[in-house]
Design a protein around this motif. Structure first.
Motif, mmCIF file in Angstrom:
data_model
loop_
_atom_site.group_PDB
_atom_site.id
_atom_site.type_symbol
_atom_site.label_atom_id
_atom_site.label_comp_id
_atom_site.label_asym_id
_atom_site.label_seq_id
_atom_site.Cartn_x
_atom_site.Cartn_y
_atom_site.Cartn_z
ATOM 1 N N SER A 50 0.895 -1.219 -0.183
ATOM 2 C CA SER A 50 -0.170 0.007 0.027
ATOM 3 C C SER A 50 0.942 1.363 -0.120
ATOM 4 C CB SER A 50 -0.920 -0.189 1.092
ATOM 5 O OG SER A 50 -1.470 1.065 1.426
ATOM 6 N N THR A 51 0.409 2.726 -0.655
ATOM 7 C CA THR A 51 0.929 3.463 -0.576
ATOM 8 C C THR A 51 1.281 4.299 0.900
ATOM 9 O OG1 THR A 51 -1.119 4.826 -0.919
ATOM 10 C CG2 THR A 51 0.191 4.341 -2.741
ATOM 11 N N ASN A 52 0.421 3.616 1.887
ATOM 12 C CA ASN A 52 0.304 4.157 3.276
ATOM 13 C C ASN A 52 0.439 3.104 4.184
ATOM 14 O OD1 ASN A 52 -2.298 3.458 2.447
ATOM 15 N ND2 ASN A 52 -3.374 4.564 4.072
ATOM 16 N N ILE A 86 -9.630 -0.830 1.535
ATOM 17 C CA ILE A 86 -8.513 -0.667 0.784
ATOM 18 C C ILE A 86 -9.060 -0.447 -0.772
ATOM 19 C CG2 ILE A 86 -7.984 -3.022 0.398
ATOM 20 C CD1 ILE A 86 -5.196 -2.419 0.173
ATOM 21 N N ARG A 87 -8.404 0.404 -1.497
ATOM 22 C CA ARG A 87 -8.840 0.567 -2.920
ATOM 23 C C ARG A 87 -7.590 0.662 -3.727
ATOM 24 N NH1 ARG A 87 -8.183 6.032 -4.184
ATOM 25 N NH2 ARG A 87 -9.259 5.940 -6.193
ATOM 26 N N LYS A 88 -7.953 0.481 -5.075
ATOM 27 C CA LYS A 88 -6.864 0.594 -6.072
ATOM 28 C C LYS A 88 -7.267 1.680 -6.965
ATOM 29 C CE LYS A 88 -5.401 -3.050 -8.000
ATOM 30 N NZ LYS A 88 -5.286 -4.606 -8.833
ATOM 31 N N SER A 89 -6.173 2.529 -7.064
ATOM 32 C CA SER A 89 -6.358 3.787 -7.950
ATOM 33 C C SER A 89 -6.492 3.156 -9.250
ATOM 34 C CB SER A 89 -5.086 4.496 -8.013
ATOM 35 O OG SER A 89 -5.204 5.435 -8.827
ATOM 36 N N GLN A 95 -1.658 2.001 -7.872
ATOM 37 C CA GLN A 95 -1.395 1.643 -6.541
ATOM 38 C C GLN A 95 -2.532 1.498 -5.697
ATOM 39 O OE1 GLN A 95 1.024 5.317 -6.175
ATOM 40 N NE2 GLN A 95 2.691 4.277 -5.933
ATOM 41 N N THR A 96 -2.343 0.736 -4.522
ATOM 42 C CA THR A 96 -3.331 0.486 -3.521
ATOM 43 C C THR A 96 -3.182 1.569 -2.378
ATOM 44 O OG1 THR A 96 -2.036 -1.020 -2.335
ATOM 45 C CG2 THR A 96 -3.725 -2.039 -4.159
ATOM 46 N N HIS A 97 -4.372 1.851 -1.916
ATOM 47 C CA HIS A 97 -4.402 2.762 -0.698
ATOM 48 C C HIS A 97 -5.213 2.492 0.263
ATOM 49 C CE1 HIS A 97 -3.897 6.725 1.544
ATOM 50 N NE2 HIS A 97 -5.380 6.584 1.526
ATOM 51 N N ILE A 98 -4.881 2.032 1.513
ATOM 52 C CA ILE A 98 -5.926 1.690 2.846
ATOM 53 C C ILE A 98 -6.655 2.964 3.180
ATOM 54 C CG2 ILE A 98 -6.115 0.832 5.045
ATOM 55 C CD1 ILE A 98 -3.379 -0.871 4.500
#
Length: 328
Positions: A50-52, A86-89, A95-98
């Protein structure tokens, strides 16, 4: 206003992340004080790219260290999560982001126009929540602006998702109509508000908690899309015994790390029908005697839901013969 405690740097503390800006985290300690914290080194959460590395709602262990005349928190550990969204851009980066973690429930705000929330977005969000066993309440907002014809369309969507088993509420965050129903459901829980940009998340929070005054913005007249008013996810303690996580508006929602043969299990109405399919490994596409496709032909499964499912399984660019079902 942030409060900064003055404890010894040798004392490890626990707390909950209330805000994340990507490099700094606002953490509320178990004692009730707020600290600005950074990460110690790099975190790698097992099984998650994840990005974060840390998200709003995370329980963390942190210490204080002296930096000049100030003391800042240093996060050294993340406690186990019970769930997360969580999602995918949808852009090229993929990229995935929580978005948030440790949730009791999510309120997904939906509007018919200004902006329009598409059923494909709703269904992708619901599938992700189902995968992590997070209850979703679908909130149809902006009742004060719809024509009679649009009200009928909202009624149809309400009936569709309510029949599947989702708790649905129709309200107007602007006028306050039915907002009390949301407040009752929120008491004693940590909830997240989510949806497309401009659906009225911050307006609803402001209506629930008059003194909060989150920033809101008008819809873009040119593009009929919402403006991003919430830059980072942030959690707030509300006066009636609830926590709310306000999130940035989402224009696209891609599902993450799901196998094709498991996606159907996160459509509750498909999962109920699956035992009636001829094959145990039926993925409801071209298999003979598929109970889901038979239900679709009989109009007991919504075409919009099936279309969303196929797009998740095959991808947006795949050709599939939807035309034989379009009259249903």
């Amino acid at each position: 206003m942030l409060l900064y405690g003055l404890l010894s740097t040798s004392c490890l503390m626990q707390g909950i992340v209330y805000k994340s800006t990507g490099s700094w985290y606002t953490v509320k300690s178990d004692a009730g004080d707020f600290y600005e914290c950074r990460i110690k080194g790099k975190f790698r959460i097992k099984g998650i790219k994840s990005t974060n590395p840390i998200a709003v709602g995370d329980r963390v262990i942190f210490d204080l260290e002296k930096k000049g005349d100030e003391e800042i928190g240093v996060i050294s550990q993340i406690k186990d999560r019970k769930n997360y969204i969580i999602r995918k851009s949808v852009n090229l980066s993929k990229q995935t982001h929580i978005i948030a973690v440790n949730l009791d429930q999510v309120f997904l705000l939906v509007t018919l126009n200004n902006p329009k929330t598409y059923t494909s977005f709703i269904d992708r969000f619901l599938v992700t929540a189902e995968a992590y066993e997070i209850p979703v309440i679908i909130v149809f907002n902006k009742l004060d602006v719809y024509t009679d014809e649009e009200q009928n369309e909202i009624d149809d969507l309400f009936k569709l998702y309510a029949a599947i088993g989702y708790h649905c509420i129709k309200l107007s965050a602007k006028t306050g109509e039915n907002v009390d129903k949301v407040k009752i459901l929120m008491k004693g829980k940590t909830s997240m508000f989510s949806g497309n940009s401009g659906v009225g998340k911050s307006t609803l929070v402001n209506t629930l908690e008059k003194g909060l005054k989150l920033k809101t913005a008008e819809i873009s007249e040119q593009h009929l899309q919402g403006q991003h008013t919430t830059t980072f996810a942030e959690m707030y303690d509300l006066s009636f015994g609830a926590r709310i996580i306000d999130t940035p508006g989402i224009r696209g929602f891609g599902i993450v790390d799901m196998e094709k043969d498991e996606i159907g299990d996160y459509f509750p109405e498909f999962f109920k029908l699956k035992p009636q399919c001829k094959f145990n490994n039926c993925i409801h596409l071209d298999e003979p005697k598929c109970a889901v496709k038979m239900a679709l032909e009989e109009d007991s499964v919504a075409f919009s839901r099936y279309r969303s499912y196929v797009q998740m399984v095959l991808g947006e660019d795949e050709n599939y013969r939807f035309d034989i079902y379009k009259d249903n």
